[in-house]
Design a protein around this motif. Structure first.
Motif, PDB file in Angstrom:
ATOM      1  N   PRO A   1       0.803  -1.225   0.000  1.00  0.00           N
ATOM      2  CA  PRO A   1       0.000   0.000   0.000  1.00  0.00           C
ATOM      3  C   PRO A   1       0.840   1.282   0.000  1.00  0.00           C
ATOM      4  O   PRO A   1       0.538   2.222  -0.743  1.00  0.00           O
ATOM      5  CB  PRO A   1      -0.826  -0.118   1.291  1.00  0.00           C
ATOM      6  CG  PRO A   1      -0.912  -1.596   1.536  1.00  0.00           C
ATOM      7  CD  PRO A   1       0.406  -2.141   1.093  1.00  0.00           C
TER       8      PRO A   1
ATOM      9  N   LYS B   1       2.430   1.743  -3.446  1.00  0.00           N
ATOM     10  CA  LYS B   1       1.452   2.252  -4.414  1.00  0.00           C
ATOM     11  C   LYS B   1       1.181   3.737  -4.176  1.00  0.00           C
ATOM     12  O   LYS B   1       1.130   4.530  -5.132  1.00  0.00           O
ATOM     13  CB  LYS B   1       0.148   1.458  -4.317  1.00  0.00           C
ATOM     14  CG  LYS B   1      -0.966   2.000  -5.219  1.00  0.00           C
ATOM     15  CD  LYS B   1      -2.269   1.234  -5.028  1.00  0.00           C
ATOM     16  CE  LYS B   1      -3.409   1.896  -5.792  1.00  0.00           C
ATOM     17  NZ  LYS B   1      -4.691   1.164  -5.638  1.00  0.00           N
ATOM     18  N   ASP B   2       1.016   4.132  -2.932  1.00  0.00           N
ATOM     19  CA  ASP B   2       0.740   5.544  -2.616  1.00  0.00           C
ATOM     20  C   ASP B   2       1.858   6.455  -3.108  1.00  0.00           C
ATOM     21  O   ASP B   2       1.616   7.539  -3.647  1.00  0.00           O
ATOM     22  CB  ASP B   2       0.556   5.724  -1.104  1.00  0.00           C
ATOM     23  CG  ASP B   2      -0.761   5.140  -0.601  1.00  0.00           C
ATOM     24  OD1 ASP B   2      -1.628   4.844  -1.445  1.00  0.00           O
ATOM     25  OD2 ASP B   2      -0.896   4.963   0.632  1.00  0.00           O
TER      26      ASP B   2
ATOM     27  N   LYS C   1      -1.503   8.470 -12.784  1.00  0.00           N
ATOM     28  CA  LYS C   1      -2.260   7.559 -13.650  1.00  0.00           C
ATOM     29  C   LYS C   1      -1.343   6.456 -14.168  1.00  0.00           C
ATOM     30  O   LYS C   1      -0.111   6.535 -14.039  1.00  0.00           O
ATOM     31  CB  LYS C   1      -2.865   8.324 -14.821  1.00  0.00           C
ATOM     32  CG  LYS C   1      -1.837   9.081 -15.658  1.00  0.00           C
ATOM     33  CD  LYS C   1      -2.521   9.959 -16.702  1.00  0.00           C
ATOM     34  CE  LYS C   1      -1.497  10.777 -17.479  1.00  0.00           C
ATOM     35  NZ  LYS C   1      -2.136  11.665 -18.475  1.00  0.00           N
TER      36      LYS C   1
ATOM     37  N   GLU D   1      -5.044   5.358 -17.463  1.00  0.00           N
ATOM     38  CA  GLU D   1      -6.134   5.118 -16.520  1.00  0.00           C
ATOM     39  C   GLU D   1      -5.811   5.785 -15.176  1.00  0.00           C
ATOM     40  O   GLU D   1      -4.729   5.615 -14.636  1.00  0.00           O
ATOM     41  CB  GLU D   1      -6.336   3.617 -16.315  1.00  0.00           C
ATOM     42  CG  GLU D   1      -7.398   3.270 -15.297  1.00  0.00           C
ATOM     43  CD  GLU D   1      -8.766   3.801 -15.689  1.00  0.00           C
ATOM     44  OE1 GLU D   1      -9.310   4.640 -14.932  1.00  0.00           O
ATOM     45  OE2 GLU D   1      -9.270   3.393 -16.755  1.00  0.00           O
TER      46      GLU D   1
ATOM     47  N   PHE E   1      -8.277   5.860 -12.425  1.00  0.00           N
ATOM     48  CA  PHE E   1      -9.114   5.365 -11.335  1.00  0.00           C
ATOM     49  C   PHE E   1      -8.254   4.493 -10.415  1.00  0.00           C
ATOM     50  O   PHE E   1      -7.774   3.419 -10.816  1.00  0.00           O
ATOM     51  CB  PHE E   1     -10.294   4.567 -11.890  1.00  0.00           C
ATOM     52  CG  PHE E   1     -11.146   3.932 -10.821  1.00  0.00           C
ATOM     53  CD1 PHE E   1     -11.675   4.697  -9.779  1.00  0.00           C
ATOM     54  CD2 PHE E   1     -11.407   2.570 -10.843  1.00  0.00           C
ATOM     55  CE1 PHE E   1     -12.453   4.117  -8.791  1.00  0.00           C
ATOM     56  CE2 PHE E   1     -12.185   1.975  -9.858  1.00  0.00           C
ATOM     57  CZ  PHE E   1     -12.708   2.761  -8.829  1.00  0.00           C
ATOM     58  N   SER E   2      -8.057   4.960  -9.182  1.00  0.00           N
ATOM     59  CA  SER E   2      -7.111   4.301  -8.277  1.00  0.00           C
ATOM     60  C   SER E   2      -7.513   2.865  -7.948  1.00  0.00           C
ATOM     61  O   SER E   2      -6.660   2.041  -7.611  1.00  0.00           O
ATOM     62  CB  SER E   2      -6.969   5.106  -6.987  1.00  0.00           C
ATOM     63  OG  SER E   2      -8.206   5.157  -6.285  1.00  0.00           O
ATOM     64  N   GLY E   3      -8.814   2.557  -8.081  1.00  0.00           N
ATOM     65  CA  GLY E   3      -9.281   1.217  -7.746  1.00  0.00           C
ATOM     66  C   GLY E   3      -8.694   0.130  -8.627  1.00  0.00           C
ATOM     67  O   GLY E   3      -8.643  -1.043  -8.227  1.00  0.00           O
ATOM     68  N   VAL E   4      -8.253   0.472  -9.829  1.00  0.00           N
ATOM     69  CA  VAL E   4      -7.690  -0.547 -10.732  1.00  0.00           C
ATOM     70  C   VAL E   4      -6.180  -0.347 -10.948  1.00  0.00           C
ATOM     71  O   VAL E   4      -5.573  -1.029 -11.772  1.00  0.00           O
ATOM     72  CB  VAL E   4      -8.408  -0.537 -12.103  1.00  0.00           C
ATOM     73  CG1 VAL E   4      -9.853  -0.916 -11.937  1.00  0.00           C
ATOM     74  CG2 VAL E   4      -8.260   0.808 -12.796  1.00  0.00           C
TER      75      VAL E   4
ATOM     76  N   GLU F   1      -2.188  -0.350  -9.674  1.00  0.00           N
ATOM     77  CA  GLU F   1      -1.334  -1.109  -8.760  1.00  0.00           C
ATOM     78  C   GLU F   1       0.112  -0.636  -8.874  1.00  0.00           C
ATOM     79  O   GLU F   1       0.553  -0.184  -9.929  1.00  0.00           O
ATOM     80  CB  GLU F   1      -1.408  -2.610  -9.084  1.00  0.00           C
ATOM     81  CG  GLU F   1      -2.789  -3.200  -8.882  1.00  0.00           C
ATOM     82  CD  GLU F   1      -2.867  -4.667  -9.268  1.00  0.00           C
ATOM     83  OE1 GLU F   1      -3.886  -5.298  -8.959  1.00  0.00           O
ATOM     84  OE2 GLU F   1      -1.892  -5.189  -9.869  1.00  0.00           O
TER      85      GLU F   1
ATOM     86  N   ARG G   1      -2.164  -0.234 -14.571  1.00  0.00           N
ATOM     87  CA  ARG G   1      -3.493  -0.816 -14.432  1.00  0.00           C
ATOM     88  C   ARG G   1      -3.317  -2.309 -14.163  1.00  0.00           C
ATOM     89  O   ARG G   1      -2.351  -2.918 -14.633  1.00  0.00           O
ATOM     90  CB  ARG G   1      -4.297  -0.580 -15.709  1.00  0.00           C
ATOM     91  CG  ARG G   1      -5.800  -0.741 -15.551  1.00  0.00           C
ATOM     92  CD  ARG G   1      -6.516  -0.342 -16.823  1.00  0.00           C
ATOM     93  NE  ARG G   1      -6.202  -1.271 -17.914  1.00  0.00           N
ATOM     94  CZ  ARG G   1      -6.488  -1.023 -19.184  1.00  0.00           C
ATOM     95  NH1 ARG G   1      -7.060   0.122 -19.526  1.00  0.00           N
ATOM     96  NH2 ARG G   1      -6.189  -1.906 -20.114  1.00  0.00           N
TER      97      ARG G   1
END
Length: 466
Positions: free
Chosen positions: A352, A355-356, A364, A370, A372-375, A377, A399
Motif C-alpha cells: 500500500p 502504491k501511494d 495515472k 487510466e 481510477f485508483s481502484g484498478v 497497482e 493498471r
C-alpha cells in the motif's frame, strides 16, 4: 531550410522547447540524404537510419541516445504516413544506437572510461600516471609534469590518503582517491615494464624499471650520463600517455586532456553536492574549487585556466544534466535467499505505501492513462526482494491487467521508456500500445531505472522463444 520543411517545423513545435536544438541539427544532417533518396526521414528504413547515424558521428553515448530518441519520436509522430504504419526502431534492441559512438575521436574521457582503460593496463606505472593527471597533479610554476616526476614514496601519507607535492618552486598537499592509493602501492612494487602494454612484437618485451625513490619511474635506458638521463626522464609522462593512443586507440587524448577530464568530473561532483547546474557556476564558489585542486592560478578572481578548457556543454555531453547524476540511482537488489512465502508477506505489507508513493509521482497508469485508483497497482520493475526494492525508480504505476502482463513478460518497457508488446498477444487493444512512450514523472530523478528496465528485457516473451 529542411527537406519537407513544414513537416519538420511542425514536429519541432510539437516538441516545444524539449530537444528543439537537437531536432534542428538532426534535420540539417538528414536533408542531403533525404534529397538523395527522395523520401522524408519518417519514411526511412533501418538501413537508412543506420547510415544517417553513422554520418552524423557521435562521440558519447548520451549524444547518440539523444539522436536516437529524437528520430524515434519523429517517426512515431508521422508513422501514419508510412506504408507499414509502424516504427522500424521497434525492431532493434534499446542500445542499438551505441554502435555508432566513436569514442576514439574524443579528447576528454569520463571517469568510467578512464577506469576501463586502467583495468586493461598491464603496467601499474602507466595506470598510475593516467590517474594522477586525472586527479590534479601537474606542474604548478615548475617544469612540465614536475608534481608527478618529483613525487617520492615518502611524500605519501597512507593514513590520510594524501600526497605532499613539490614542483620545484612550491609545495602543496593533495588528498587523492582510494583508487589512486591502490595504484600507488602497485606502482611502487613494480620491478619490470612491459612494452606496448604487453603486446610488443619486438625481441625485448619486458625491461627492468629504474630503482629509485621516485614513484613514477622509467625503464633504465642504459645511459651513464646523468644529464642525458634527466633529459630522457622529462618525456616520461608524455610517452606513458601515448599508450592511450597507440594501444587503446583514443587518438586525441593527451596529458593535458586527461587533466581536463578530471576537471570535468570534479565540476560534476561540485554540481551534485551543491545542487547547482554547471552553467550556473561562478568563479568564487565553484570554479575556484576546481582551480585549487588542479593548481590553476586566477587573474583578478577569474580562473581562465579552468573555464577556457571545460564548460557546461562538456559536462552535459559526458555526464548528462544535473538530475542525471545528482540522485543516487536504484541498484538491482541481490536476493537475500528468503523463502518465497516470507518475500510475498513483506511485499503485501509494503504494497500500500509503495502504491501511494507511485500515485503521488504518476497520478495515472504510465501506459494506459487510466486514473481510477481502484484498478491501479504499484508494480516493481525488478521483482520484489526486500525493502530496497521499494525504491521509487524501481516502481511503475500500472493498471491491474497491464501489471500482470508486465510481470509475465508480455508487455515490457525498454530503457528508452518505449512500450514493447509481445507478438504472442493477439488483442488489437494491447497491440495498439506497442511503440508508445510511457508517461514520465515531472522530475527526472523519479524516472524509472534504466538499469532495472534493461534487466527486465531479458524476460520479454518473444514468439520464437516459445
Amino acid at each position: 531550410m529542411f527537406y519537407n520543411d513544414k513537416v519538420k517545423t511542425d514536429f519541432i513545435e510539437h516538441m516545444k522547447n524539449s530537444y528543439g536544438g537537437q531536432s534542428r541539427s538532426i534535420f540539417a544532417a538528414s536533408s542531403p540524404m533525404e534529397e538523395e533518396l527522395g523520401k522524408d526521414l519518417y519514411d526511412f528504413n533501418l538501413v537508412d537510419l543506420g547510415k544517417l547515424m553513422g554520418q552524423m558521428g557521435t562521440t558519447t553515448v548520451n549524444a547518440s541516445r539523444t539522436k536516437y530518441y529524437v528520430m524515434f519520436n519523429y517517426i512515431n509522430f508521422y508513422k501514419h504516413f508510412r506504408a507499414d504504419k509502424s516504427n522500424p526502431f521497434l525492431l532493434v534492441e534499446p542500445n542499438w544506437h551505441e554502435q555508432f559512438v566513436d569514442k576514439t575521436e574524443r579528447s576528454i574521457l569520463t571517469e568510467t572510461e578512464l577506469d576501463k582503460i586502467i583495468e586493461q593496463c598491464v603496467n601499474a606505472q602507466d595506470a598510475l600516471t593516467f590517474r594522477l593527471l586525472f586527479e590534479g597533479l601537474w606542474k604548478g610554476e615548475g617544469p612540465a609534469y614536475s608534481e608527478l616526476l618529483n613525487l617520492k614514496e615518502n611524500d605519501i601519507n597512507w593514513e590520510k590518503n594524501s600526497l605532499y607535492l613539490n614542483d620545484g618552486l612550491g609545495e602543496r598537499e593533495l588528498k587523492v582517491s582510494g583508487k589512486c592509493i591502490d595504484l600507488l602501492k602497485r606502482a611502487i612494487k613494480e620491478k619490470n615494464y612491459f612494452d606496448k602494454n604487453g603486446k610488443s612484437k619486438g625481441y625485448i618485451k619486458k625491461r627492468p624499471l629504474i630503482e629509485s625513490d621516485y614513484v613514477i619511474r622509467g625503464v633504465d635506458p642504459g645511459l651513464r650520463n646523468v644529464e642525458i638521463k634527466d633529459r630522457y626522464r622529462k618525456f616520461l609522462v608524455s610517452r606513458r600517455v601515448a599508450i592511450i593512443k597507440e594501444v587503446f586507440k583514443y587518438s586525441k587524448v593527451t596529458p593535458a586532456t586527461l587533466r581536463y577530464s578530471g576537471m570535468v568530473k570534479l565540476a560534476v561532483d561540485i554540481s551534485a553536492a551543491n545542487n547547482v547546474p554547471v552553467e550556473k557556476f561562478n568563479h568564487k564558489d565553484h570554479w575556484s574549487k576546481v582551480a585549487e585542486r588542479f593548481n590553476v592560478n586566477h587573474y583578478k578572481g577569474i580562473y581562465k585556466g579552468v573555464t577556457d578548457n571545460i564548460n557546461s556543454e562538456d559536462v552535459k555531453d559526458l555526464y548528462g544534466e544535473l538530475v542525471d547524476y545528482k540522485v543516487k540511482d536504484f541498484e538491482l537488489v541481490e536476493n537475500d535467499k528468503s523463502d518465497v512465502e516470507t518475500i510475498e508477506r513483506k511485499k503485501r505489507i509494503d504494497g500500500p505505501a509503495f502504491k501511494d508513493s507511485l500515485i503521488k509521482i504518476y497520478d495515472k497508469c504510465v501506459i494506459t492513462d487510466e486514473s481510477f485508483s481502484g484498478v491501479l497497482e504499484g508494480c516493481h520493475i525488478q521483482p520484489y526482494v526486500k525493502e530496497e526494492s521499494n525504491h521509487i525508480q524501481n516502481g511503475l504505476l500500472l493498471r491491474a491487467d497491464i501489471h500482470k502482463l508486465f510481470d509475465d513478460g508480455y508487455i515490457i518497457i525498454d530503457e528508452n521508456y518505449i512500450v514493447r508488446v509481445s507478438s504472442l498477444l493477439k488483442s488489437d487493444y494491447y497491440k495498439s500500445l506497442n511503440g508508445k512512450k510511457i508517461n514520465l514523472p515531472k522530475e527526472k530523478r523519479y524516472y524509472p531505472s534504466q538499469k532495472a528496465l534493461k534487466d527486465k528485457m531479458k524476460f520479454f516473451k518473444r514468439a520464437d522463444e516459445v
